[in-house]
Motif scaffolding. Structure first.
Motif, PDB file in Angstrom:
ATOM      1  N   GLN A   1      22.396  19.248 -31.709  1.00 27.06           N
ATOM      2  CA  GLN A   1      23.328  19.851 -31.996  1.00 27.06           C
ATOM      3  C   GLN A   1      24.266  20.607 -32.982  1.00 27.06           C
ATOM      4  O   GLN A   1      24.143  19.773 -34.059  1.00 27.06           O
ATOM      5  CB  GLN A   1      24.515  18.182 -31.652  1.00 27.06           C
TER       6      GLN A   1
ATOM      7  N   TYR B   1      29.053  22.330 -27.750  1.00 29.87           N
ATOM      8  CA  TYR B   1      28.604  22.439 -28.686  1.00 29.87           C
ATOM      9  C   TYR B   1      26.958  22.844 -28.424  1.00 29.87           C
ATOM     10  O   TYR B   1      26.285  23.590 -26.677  1.00 29.87           O
ATOM     11  CB  TYR B   1      27.558  21.198 -29.100  1.00 29.87           C
ATOM     12  N   ARG B   2      25.975  23.110 -28.995  1.00 22.35           N
ATOM     13  CA  ARG B   2      24.848  23.858 -28.420  1.00 22.35           C
ATOM     14  C   ARG B   2      23.182  23.171 -28.932  1.00 22.35           C
ATOM     15  O   ARG B   2      23.634  22.641 -29.787  1.00 22.35           O
ATOM     16  CB  ARG B   2      24.930  25.432 -29.010  1.00 22.35           C
ATOM     17  N   LEU B   3      22.809  22.967 -27.981  1.00 20.04           N
ATOM     18  CA  LEU B   3      21.154  22.752 -27.695  1.00 20.04           C
ATOM     19  C   LEU B   3      20.538  23.226 -28.647  1.00 20.04           C
ATOM     20  O   LEU B   3      19.716  24.769 -27.031  1.00 20.04           O
ATOM     21  CB  LEU B   3      20.922  21.818 -26.703  1.00 20.04           C
TER      22      LEU B   3
ATOM     23  N   THR C   1      25.756  21.538 -25.117  1.00 21.60           N
ATOM     24  CA  THR C   1      25.696  20.116 -24.854  1.00 21.60           C
ATOM     25  C   THR C   1      26.688  19.638 -24.949  1.00 21.60           C
ATOM     26  O   THR C   1      27.240  19.685 -25.975  1.00 21.60           O
ATOM     27  CB  THR C   1      24.274  20.239 -25.865  1.00 21.60           C
ATOM     28  N   PRO C   2      27.422  18.385 -25.026  1.00 19.19           N
ATOM     29  CA  PRO C   2      26.684  17.352 -23.801  1.00 19.19           C
ATOM     30  C   PRO C   2      26.821  18.191 -22.762  1.00 19.19           C
ATOM     31  O   PRO C   2      27.104  19.349 -22.261  1.00 19.19           O
ATOM     32  CB  PRO C   2      27.342  15.965 -24.254  1.00 19.19           C
TER      33      PRO C   2
ATOM     34  N   ASN D   1      16.126  19.226 -23.027  1.00 23.00           N
ATOM     35  CA  ASN D   1      16.355  18.355 -24.188  1.00 23.00           C
ATOM     36  C   ASN D   1      15.126  17.472 -24.514  1.00 23.00           C
ATOM     37  O   ASN D   1      14.779  16.246 -25.682  1.00 23.00           O
ATOM     38  CB  ASN D   1      17.368  17.036 -23.928  1.00 23.00           C
TER      39      ASN D   1
END
Length: 272
Positions: free
Chosen positions: A215, A258-260, A251-252, A188
């Motif tokens: 995200q 979720y995906r970063l 992520t978080p 990130n």
């Protein structure tokens, strides 16, 4: 008149003793459970990281020894050729990520699976080294995104069905954000223009970070397609064919909800 001394019956004494024993036993049980949970947290957050990181570094050294001449991490290739990397007029999505493998699960990407050396890597076999100077990362890349066989070893996994380094299309990778070596914990922090290098037995490929999707859904398979573009947030991604690199993680932190996503573009390559 004399006051009468209180009479304590044996039954009352036994009840009090039993109550004390129950409270003491419950306290001991809670202390034991707390100790066990603390040990589990230490194992998950520290010991798995230590084991996976050491194993990954041994694999990096083994690949370097096998190839003979390790390239300098993040170095500028000499006599490099630059592909036509199809930068397009898509809406700009250069926003920086905020906040695993990840417990990333496999996504079906478009495009064929072909190595620039014409050899297909074996399943879960480490065959490349990923270097990102900004976050001090140098880690092996293995075929597949299986947790037990690849990601939990501290490796970065290559999504089957996506392209190999240096090929037209999308070279897509997944890595843990937390635990098991957590190679992608700090992706990130990557910014546009940061260097990313991929070394194989045949060549050294230099990519440049271009865009970040902070995200998206874990099921957003558009981000690893041959022309990567989010199907959840269509303003993020590309519209024209090119030579892309995709890094994905959870992520978080400490979740896998979720995906970063970080995207880069191939800027140069040179044979070993």
């Amino acid at each position: 008149m004399r006051a009468r001394a209180p009479v304590v019956r044996h039954r009352t004494l036994r009840r009090r003793a039993l109550r004390r024993r129950v409270l003491w036993s419950c306290g001991e049980l809670l202390v034991t459970l707390g100790t066990v949970l603390a040990l589990l947290v230490v194992h998950q957050l520290w010991w798995t990281n230590r084991q996976a990181e050491q194993g990954a570094q041994r694999e990096v050294r083994a690949l370097e020894q096998e190839w003979g001449n390790p390239a300098s991490p993040g170095g500028s290739p000499e006599s490099a050729s630059t592909p036509n990397s199809g930068s397009d007029s898509a809406d700009s999505s250069d926003s920086s990520g905020s906040g695993e493998s990840s417990g990333a699960t496999g996504w079906d990407g478009a495009g064929g699976l072909a190595n620039s050396s014409s050899a297909t890597p074996g399943w879960s076999q480490a065959y490349a080294i990923l270097s990102i100077p900004r976050i001090g990362l140098r880690v092996p890349v293995a075929e597949g995104v299986s947790k037990p066989a690849v990601l939990n070893k501290g490796y970065v996994g290559h999504y089957p069905g996506t392209q190999q380094p240096g090929q037209a299309g999308n070279f897509a990778l997944a890595g843990h954000r937390n635990t098991h070596g957590e190679p992608f914990r700090y992706i990130n922090r990557l910014r546009r223009g940061d260097a990313v290098q991929v070394e194989t037995a045949d060549a050294v490929y230099s990519y440049t970070v271009d865009r970040t999707l902070p995200q998206t859904s874990a099921r957003d398979d558009g981000v690893i397609r041959s022309v990567p573009r989010s199907i959840v947030r269509p303003a993020h991604g590309y519209r024209a064919p090119g030579y892309y690199l995709t890094l994905t993680t959870c992520t978080p932190e400490y979740t896998s909800r979720y995906r970063l996503v970080v995207w880069g573009m191939l800027t140069s390559m040179r044979p070993r």
